[in-house]
Write a protein that holds these residues in place. Structure first.
Motif, PDB file in Angstrom:
ATOM      1  N   PHE A 284      34.110 -54.624  96.087  1.00 52.13           N
ATOM      2  CA  PHE A 284      32.843 -55.164  96.596  1.00 52.13           C
ATOM      3  C   PHE A 284      32.944 -55.369  98.108  1.00 52.13           C
ATOM      4  O   PHE A 284      32.045 -54.994  98.860  1.00 52.13           O
ATOM      5  N   ALA A 285      34.046 -55.946  98.544  1.00 52.33           N
ATOM      6  CA  ALA A 285      34.271 -56.167  99.982  1.00 52.33           C
ATOM      7  C   ALA A 285      34.304 -54.839 100.736  1.00 52.33           C
ATOM      8  O   ALA A 285      33.719 -54.714 101.815  1.00 52.33           O
ATOM      9  N   GLU A 286      34.985 -53.842 100.164  1.00 52.90           N
ATOM     10  CA  GLU A 286      35.055 -52.529 100.804  1.00 52.90           C
ATOM     11  C   GLU A 286      33.680 -51.892 100.908  1.00 52.90           C
ATOM     12  O   GLU A 286      33.337 -51.313 101.936  1.00 52.90           O
ATOM     13  N   LYS A 287      32.894 -52.002  99.855  1.00 53.20           N
ATOM     14  CA  LYS A 287      31.554 -51.415  99.838  1.00 53.20           C
ATOM     15  C   LYS A 287      30.671 -52.039 100.922  1.00 53.20           C
ATOM     16  O   LYS A 287      29.827 -51.373 101.515  1.00 53.20           O
ATOM     17  N   LEU A 288      30.875 -53.325 101.175  1.00 50.96           N
ATOM     18  CA  LEU A 288      30.091 -54.030 102.190  1.00 50.96           C
ATOM     19  C   LEU A 288      30.723 -53.970 103.581  1.00 50.96           C
ATOM     20  O   LEU A 288      30.132 -54.464 104.544  1.00 50.96           O
ATOM     21  N   SER A 289      31.898 -53.405 103.672  1.00 52.37           N
ATOM     22  CA  SER A 289      32.645 -53.335 104.949  1.00 52.37           C
ATOM     23  C   SER A 289      32.922 -54.730 105.509  1.00 52.37           C
ATOM     24  O   SER A 289      32.706 -55.010 106.691  1.00 52.37           O
ATOM     25  N   VAL A 290      33.367 -55.609 104.615  1.00 51.38           N
ATOM     26  CA  VAL A 290      33.792 -56.950 105.036  1.00 51.38           C
ATOM     27  C   VAL A 290      35.201 -57.181 104.519  1.00 51.38           C
ATOM     28  O   VAL A 290      35.682 -56.465 103.642  1.00 51.38           O
TER      29      VAL A 290
ATOM     30  N   LYS B  47      23.708 -57.150 104.509  1.00 51.92           N
ATOM     31  CA  LYS B  47      24.563 -56.055 104.037  1.00 51.92           C
ATOM     32  C   LYS B  47      24.454 -55.906 102.524  1.00 51.92           C
ATOM     33  O   LYS B  47      24.405 -54.804 102.003  1.00 51.92           O
ATOM     34  N   VAL B  48      24.415 -57.019 101.809  1.00 55.63           N
ATOM     35  CA  VAL B  48      24.300 -56.975 100.352  1.00 55.63           C
ATOM     36  C   VAL B  48      22.966 -56.343  99.962  1.00 55.63           C
ATOM     37  O   VAL B  48      22.914 -55.434  99.132  1.00 55.63           O
ATOM     38  N   VAL B  49      21.889 -56.805 100.574  1.00 52.17           N
ATOM     39  CA  VAL B  49      20.550 -56.299 100.244  1.00 52.17           C
ATOM     40  C   VAL B  49      20.417 -54.814 100.608  1.00 52.17           C
ATOM     41  O   VAL B  49      19.825 -54.038  99.863  1.00 52.17           O
ATOM     42  N   ASP B  50      20.986 -54.414 101.736  1.00 54.67           N
ATOM     43  CA  ASP B  50      20.916 -53.009 102.160  1.00 54.67           C
ATOM     44  C   ASP B  50      21.794 -52.106 101.286  1.00 54.67           C
ATOM     45  O   ASP B  50      21.432 -50.980 100.990  1.00 54.67           O
ATOM     46  N   THR B  51      22.948 -52.598 100.898  1.00 52.29           N
ATOM     47  CA  THR B  51      23.889 -51.798 100.106  1.00 52.29           C
ATOM     48  C   THR B  51      23.445 -51.664  98.652  1.00 52.29           C
ATOM     49  O   THR B  51      23.676 -50.634  98.030  1.00 52.29           O
ATOM     50  N   PHE B  52      22.806 -52.691  98.138  1.00 55.36           N
ATOM     51  CA  PHE B  52      22.353 -52.694  96.740  1.00 55.36           C
ATOM     52  C   PHE B  52      20.831 -52.845  96.720  1.00 55.36           C
ATOM     53  O   PHE B  52      20.319 -53.974  96.684  1.00 55.36           O
ATOM     54  N   PRO B  53      20.107 -51.733  96.761  1.00 56.07           N
ATOM     55  CA  PRO B  53      18.645 -51.786  96.869  1.00 56.07           C
ATOM     56  C   PRO B  53      17.947 -52.524  95.721  1.00 56.07           C
ATOM     57  O   PRO B  53      16.841 -53.006  95.898  1.00 56.07           O
ATOM     58  N   ASN B  54      18.596 -52.636  94.570  1.00 52.26           N
ATOM     59  CA  ASN B  54      17.976 -53.344  93.451  1.00 52.26           C
ATOM     60  C   ASN B  54      18.080 -54.862  93.593  1.00 52.26           C
ATOM     61  O   ASN B  54      17.478 -55.596  92.815  1.00 52.26           O
TER      62      ASN B  54
END
Length: 149
Positions: free
Chosen positions: A28-34, A56-63
């Motif tokens: 999850f951290a990698e996906k968000l680049s944190v 970042k969460v909202v942009d990475t996971f559009p749902n």
């Protein structure tokens, strides 16, 4: 003092996102680049999320909806943005010549000379031998003009 964001509930919503996408805290951290520590501190309720993290969460996971992520509130779904649809050409008894003449007379008053040339050749868009019944022109400002033949 009342806070706007409940860290514990926010952490539970992050957990739900990770579970629904089958992600570990590390992935999850990698996906968000944190950093992994950022996720750890948020999940433990030690830190409040930054605006950058939330976006970042909202942009990475559009749902994931922003209001739900922050406050646990579901919002009504947004309607999809309008899309340009193809012009439907329906059969009519008038000939292509009548179509061209009608459009030319109407467009001479309303459209520039460059648009007239395109309108005169509208018959080239018809794949059938039937005459065109209606032409819809979509304008850049989001409006449209409809011409009945």
């Amino acid at each position: 003092m009342e806070t706007l964001l409940d860290n514990t509930k926010f952490a539970k919503r992050l957990q739900k996102i990770m579970e629904s996408h089958e992600l570990s805290a590390t992935s999850f951290a990698e996906k968000l680049s944190v950093g992994r520590a950022t996720i750890s501190h948020l999940m433990a309720g030690r830190n409040k999320p930054s605006l950058d993290f939330v976006m970042k969460v909202v942009d990475t996971f559009p749902n994931v909806e922003l209001e739900w992520l922050l406050y646990g509130k579901k919002t009504t779904p947004k309607p999809p943005p309008p899309t340009l649809e193809k012009t439907i050409i329906e059969p009519q008894e008038n000939s292509q010549k009548n179509l061209s003449n009608s459009l030319q007379k109407t467009s001479e008053e309303q459209t520039p000379k460059t648009a007239q040339k395109s309108i005169e050749n509208i018959g080239a868009f018809s794949s059938s031998k039937s005459a065109v019944k209606r032409v819809i022109i979509f304008l850049e400002d989001g409006t449209f003009e409809s011409y009945e033949m």
